[in-house]
Enzyme design. Structure first.
Site, PDB file in Angstrom:
ATOM      1  N   HIS A  38       0.829  -1.206   0.000  1.00 42.94           N
ATOM      2  CA  HIS A  38       0.000   0.000   0.000  1.00 42.94           C
ATOM      3  C   HIS A  38       0.861   1.253   0.000  1.00 42.94           C
ATOM      4  O   HIS A  38       1.961   1.266   0.546  1.00 42.94           O
ATOM      5  CB  HIS A  38      -0.892   0.022   1.249  1.00 42.94           C
ATOM      6  N   GLY A 104      -6.067  -3.075  -8.223  1.00 44.57           N
ATOM      7  CA  GLY A 104      -5.727  -2.006  -7.307  1.00 44.57           C
ATOM      8  C   GLY A 104      -6.908  -1.239  -6.751  1.00 44.57           C
ATOM      9  O   GLY A 104      -8.069  -1.517  -7.047  1.00 44.57           O
ATOM     10  N   GLU A 105      -6.576  -0.237  -5.934  1.00 48.38           N
ATOM     11  CA  GLU A 105      -7.567   0.654  -5.329  1.00 48.38           C
ATOM     12  C   GLU A 105      -7.130   2.098  -5.501  1.00 48.38           C
ATOM     13  O   GLU A 105      -5.941   2.410  -5.469  1.00 48.38           O
ATOM     14  CB  GLU A 105      -7.726   0.356  -3.830  1.00 48.38           C
TER      15      GLU A 105
END
Length: 318
Positions: A38, A104-105
């Protein structure tokens, strides 16, 4: 036989403490490990986000465990750089490294300022990125003009055997799609019926390799303490797609999770003070057909969890 591993959550724990925990996990009997990747945590309360690739080199050197990482190539990471990172770790630690690739984000990818593509474009971009990574790991020179652009890239340091590129999925549809290109599948805990459908979709579509689960759990000396840990640390993570994909900042996650009921957290995290209950729960996931199960204690203090599960839970699963 199912292998039970430990999950390192970079968004929750300082990387030095995570490294100590990785060593302790191996000493306590965990058979493998994986970590997140992250740029940002999910919540202000989590408060960390170390760089996974720096940490992985240290963790592989400090232990004899195999390690994996969940990565989203295509925006924050150019796929050629991902290929170089994968190639270097796999060359240094043969047979001990794998990477799970997903779309992904926005919470991690928005930092590039390039906008957040809609889902079908993210999937197409991932598919192109996988092709680039595979070609580079195979020793090819790669040029490409598409959703990702590559100009005459070549990896000079590569492993003798390319490591597994695993598909990351949370839906049946994505699991089926991953079977087209992945060397394995990884997902997160969910109702058993859903997990059973995901495994079937992947296998029925020709999916090869290991099927893995990241199991979110919370344990403490009492049920109330375990619930408090899960609520404090993981209530921002209970939202299904597209919410979890599309929110950008910790402020956003904290705002939408301010009034989350405890029951919603308990539907996402396996919560109990009873180590026997946790052993039975993990065994039930193994019975679904998972080859590897990575335990993610959602609390920030990993030491007591590792000691307790190493002494009381893992022996029940042997």
């Amino acid at each position: 036989m199912t292998v039970y591993g430990w999950h390192a959550s970079h968004e929750q724990v300082h990387p030095r403490a995570l490294l100590d925990a990785a060593v302790a996990a191996e000493e306590s009997g965990f058979g493998a490990a994986m970590c997140s990747d992250h740029f940002s945590p999910w919540s202000e309360r989590q408060g960390q986000s170390g760089f996974a690739w720096s940490w992985l080199g240290a963790a592989l050197q400090a232990t004899g465990l195999s390690f994996g990482v969940v990565n989203a190539p295509g925006q924050r990471y150019h796929p050629a750089i991902v290929a170089q990172a994968i190639g270097t770790l796999a060359a240094m630690y043969p047979g001990r490294f794998w990477a799970a690739l997903g779309t992904g984000e926005a919470s991690n990818e928005h930092i590039t300022g390039g906008g957040w593509p809609r889902k079908e474009l993210r999937a197409a971009r991932l598919r192109e990125s996988v092709d680039v990574i595979r070609a580079l790991l195979a020793g090819e020179e790669v040029s490409r003009d598409g959703l990702v652009t590559v100009d005459r890239a070549r990896l000079w340091t590569r492993p003798a055997e390319p490591p597994a590129l695993v598909g990351a999925a949370v839906s049946v549809e994505t699991a089926r799609w991953c079977a087209e290109w992945a060397d394995g599948l990884i997902t997160v805990n969910a109702p058993h019926a859903h997990l059973r459908r995901m495994i079937a979709a992947y296998r029925d579509a020709g999916g090869r390799g290991l099927v893995c689960l990241q199991a979110h759990l919370s344990w403490a000396g009492t049920d109330a303490e375990a619930e408090a840990i899960a609520y404090e640390q993981w209530r921002s993570n209970v939202f299904p797609p597209p919410v979890c994909w599309d929110l950008e900042l910790t402020d956003h996650f904290d705002a939408v999770s301010a009034e989350v009921p405890m029951a919603k957290v308990a539907a996402t995290v396996d919560i109990s003070a009873d180590l026997g209950w946790h052993a039975a729960r993990l065994r039930s996931y193994a019975d679904l057909g998972f080859d590897r199960i990575y335990l993610h204690h959602v609390g920030q203090d990993q030491a007591a969890f590792i000691d307790a599960f190493g002494a009381k839970v893992l022996p029940q699963l042997a």
